[in-house]
Design an enzyme around this catalytic site. Structure first.
Site, PDB file in Angstrom:
ATOM      1  N   ASN A  53      -8.045   2.930   4.227  1.00 13.28           N
ATOM      2  CA  ASN A  53      -6.712   3.154   4.784  1.00 13.28           C
ATOM      3  C   ASN A  53      -5.816   3.607   3.638  1.00 13.28           C
ATOM      4  O   ASN A  53      -5.425   2.802   2.799  1.00 13.28           O
ATOM      5  CB  ASN A  53      -6.202   1.827   5.390  1.00 13.28           C
ATOM      6  CG  ASN A  53      -4.760   1.919   5.838  1.00 13.28           C
ATOM      7  OD1 ASN A  53      -4.184   3.003   5.920  1.00 13.28           O
ATOM      8  ND2 ASN A  53      -4.159   0.763   6.134  1.00 13.28           N
ATOM      9  N   LYS A  63      -2.858   4.648   3.793  1.00  9.74           N
ATOM     10  CA  LYS A  63      -1.438   4.345   4.073  1.00  9.74           C
ATOM     11  C   LYS A  63      -0.574   5.580   3.794  1.00  9.74           C
ATOM     12  O   LYS A  63      -1.036   6.695   3.968  1.00  9.74           O
ATOM     13  CB  LYS A  63      -0.988   3.123   3.270  1.00  9.74           C
ATOM     14  CG  LYS A  63      -1.932   1.937   3.426  1.00  9.74           C
ATOM     15  CD  LYS A  63      -1.325   0.664   2.953  1.00  9.74           C
ATOM     16  CE  LYS A  63      -2.374  -0.423   2.940  1.00  9.74           C
ATOM     17  NZ  LYS A  63      -1.807  -1.744   2.820  1.00  9.74           N
ATOM     18  N   HIS A 102      -2.022  -2.275  12.715  1.00  9.86           N
ATOM     19  CA  HIS A 102      -2.004  -2.765  11.328  1.00  9.86           C
ATOM     20  C   HIS A 102      -0.763  -3.642  11.151  1.00  9.86           C
ATOM     21  O   HIS A 102       0.289  -3.364  11.732  1.00  9.86           O
ATOM     22  CB  HIS A 102      -1.973  -1.567  10.366  1.00  9.86           C
ATOM     23  CG  HIS A 102      -2.183  -1.963   8.944  1.00  9.86           C
ATOM     24  ND1 HIS A 102      -1.194  -2.550   8.188  1.00  9.86           N
ATOM     25  CD2 HIS A 102      -3.282  -1.888   8.152  1.00  9.86           C
ATOM     26  CE1 HIS A 102      -1.679  -2.818   6.979  1.00  9.86           C
ATOM     27  NE2 HIS A 102      -2.941  -2.421   6.931  1.00  9.86           N
ATOM     28  N   GLU A 160       1.336  -3.828   8.924  1.00 11.05           N
ATOM     29  CA  GLU A 160       2.540  -3.122   8.456  1.00 11.05           C
ATOM     30  C   GLU A 160       3.257  -2.449   9.620  1.00 11.05           C
ATOM     31  O   GLU A 160       4.484  -2.359   9.631  1.00 11.05           O
ATOM     32  CB  GLU A 160       2.160  -2.119   7.348  1.00 11.05           C
ATOM     33  CG  GLU A 160       1.843  -2.859   6.055  1.00 11.05           C
ATOM     34  CD  GLU A 160       0.879  -2.149   5.123  1.00 11.05           C
ATOM     35  OE1 GLU A 160       0.586  -0.964   5.319  1.00 11.05           O
ATOM     36  OE2 GLU A 160       0.406  -2.815   4.170  1.00 11.05           O
ATOM     37  N   GLU A 177      -7.423  -8.889   8.998  1.00 12.52           N
ATOM     38  CA  GLU A 177      -6.694  -8.670   7.751  1.00 12.52           C
ATOM     39  C   GLU A 177      -5.574  -9.711   7.635  1.00 12.52           C
ATOM     40  O   GLU A 177      -4.503  -9.525   8.224  1.00 12.52           O
ATOM     41  CB  GLU A 177      -6.062  -7.272   7.748  1.00 12.52           C
ATOM     42  CG  GLU A 177      -7.050  -6.147   7.859  1.00 12.52           C
ATOM     43  CD  GLU A 177      -6.492  -4.842   7.283  1.00 12.52           C
ATOM     44  OE1 GLU A 177      -7.145  -4.273   6.419  1.00 12.52           O
ATOM     45  OE2 GLU A 177      -5.394  -4.441   7.690  1.00 12.52           O
ATOM     46  N   GLY A 202      -2.772  -6.183  -0.219  1.00 13.71           N
ATOM     47  CA  GLY A 202      -2.104  -5.654  -1.406  1.00 13.71           C
ATOM     48  C   GLY A 202      -1.658  -6.706  -2.402  1.00 13.71           C
ATOM     49  O   GLY A 202      -0.878  -6.407  -3.315  1.00 13.71           O
ATOM     50  N   SER A 246      -7.207  -6.956   0.074  1.00 17.68           N
ATOM     51  CA  SER A 246      -7.565  -7.037  -1.350  1.00 17.68           C
ATOM     52  C   SER A 246      -9.075  -6.981  -1.603  1.00 17.68           C
ATOM     53  O   SER A 246      -9.576  -7.660  -2.504  1.00 17.68           O
ATOM     54  CB  SER A 246      -6.947  -8.284  -1.990  1.00 17.68           C
ATOM     55  OG  SER A 246      -5.531  -8.192  -1.973  1.00 17.68           O
TER      56      SER A 246
HETATM   57  C1  PEP Z   1      -4.888  -2.693   4.339  1.00 16.67           C
HETATM   58  O1  PEP Z   1      -3.680  -2.523   4.289  1.00 16.67           O
HETATM   59  O2  PEP Z   1      -5.519  -2.324   5.356  1.00 16.67           O
HETATM   60  C2  PEP Z   1      -5.532  -3.320   3.216  1.00 16.67           C
HETATM   61  C3  PEP Z   1      -6.642  -3.966   3.431  1.00 16.67           C
HETATM   62  O3  PEP Z   1      -4.907  -3.228   1.994  1.00 16.67           O
HETATM   63  P1  PEP Z   1      -5.447  -3.753   0.557  1.00 16.67           P
HETATM   64  O4  PEP Z   1      -6.909  -3.464   0.490  1.00 16.67           O
HETATM   65  O5  PEP Z   1      -4.652  -2.954  -0.429  1.00 16.67           O
HETATM   66  O6  PEP Z   1      -5.157  -5.203   0.512  1.00 16.67           O
END
Ligand code: PEP
Length: 250
Positions: A6, A8, A93, A95, A163, A169, A209
């Site tokens: 992803n 983003k 997601h 976000e 997630e 992040g 992460s």
């Molecule tokens: C995400 O936003 O889908 C995600 C998993 O981000 P990160 O790997 O940066 O934590």
């Protein structure tokens, strides 16, 4: 095993094309058994599609509207994504749930429209830190799966991504047993909705992460069928190292 990136809201044309070309050549180089997906921002979809030509890497988008077309300024329909060569779309997601107040009911409607357009969906769920600390993780995740899952969901068109919001992040991850607990519960909710056989085939990804250093442990866990990767998907070496550490090279 699915390895999905992803991107983003990252990347201008040159960055996106370079990253896609690096991933394409790394995937072509060896016989890899993972299903790879990259989800760039809308602006890069066409360019990335071209850069991935000949590589077994599917293209995905990060959101879509519920409607096929019409008066929805600034939105992108699932039919448009299909037309651009997308195979997948990420929906719900955290976000988007936070920034755009997307509810599970909306995610479900979007997923049904995406399926009607011939796309497969990656539906995200996950608890906030406050919800985890209040002991509500299992309830929150179960409710999100129940309410976000489209009526036509099957293993062939739907992927779930767990997630935890607090792991995205941040460099923090749940423990192995915490991940296993949620994934087992997601599988249970899917079984109640779809039956054991179909639920057993549906992919449940872990996201939050994921890095080359923790991929091996995370992706070996029971009921973890792949990873949705944010930050580490922006560097081809890290993205491919995660796949390698997940046992995707042969
Ligand atoms: C995400 O936003 O889908 C995600 C998993 O981000 P990160 O790997 O940066 O934590």
């Amino acid at each position: 095993m699915m390895i999905a990136g992803n991107w983003k809201m990252n990347g201008l044309s040159a960055d996106g094309v370079n990253l896609a070309k690096e991933i394409a050549s790394a995937v072509k180089e060896t016989k890899r058994t993972c299903e790879f997906v990259v989800c760039p921002p809308f602006t890069l979809l066409s360019l990335v599609k071209k850069a991935l030509r000949g590589a077994k890497v599917a293209l995905g988008a990060q959101d879509c509207h519920t409607a096929e077309k019409g008066a929805h300024t600034g939105d992108i329909s699932p039919v448009m994504l299909k037309d651009l060569g997308c195979e997948y779309v990420i929906l719900g997601h955290s976000e988007r749930r936070a920034d755009h107040h997307e509810t599970s009911a909306l995610v479900k409607t979007k997923a049904e429209s995406a399926h009607n357009a011939g796309l497969k969906t990656i539906i995200c769920i996950g608890e906030t830190l406050a919800q985890r600390e209040a002991g509500k993780t299992i309830d929150v995740c179960s409710k999100q799966v129940r309410e976000s899952l489209p009526n036509d969901a099957k293993a062939g068109n739907t992927v779930i991504a767990y997630e935890p919001v607090w792991a995205i992040g941040t460099g923090k991850t749940p423990t192995a047993s915490e991940v296993e607990e949620v994934h087992a519960q997601v599988r249970k909710v899917l079984s109640a909705k779809l039956g054991k056989t179909e639920a057993g085939k549906m992919r449940i990804l872990y996201g939050g992460s994921v890095k080359p250093s923790n991929a091996k442990e995370m992706l070996a866990l029971e009921d973890v069928d792949g990873a949705l990767i944010g930050g580490a998907s922006l560097k081809s070496a890290d993205f491919m190292a995660i796949a390698d550490n997940a046992g995707c090279r042969c």
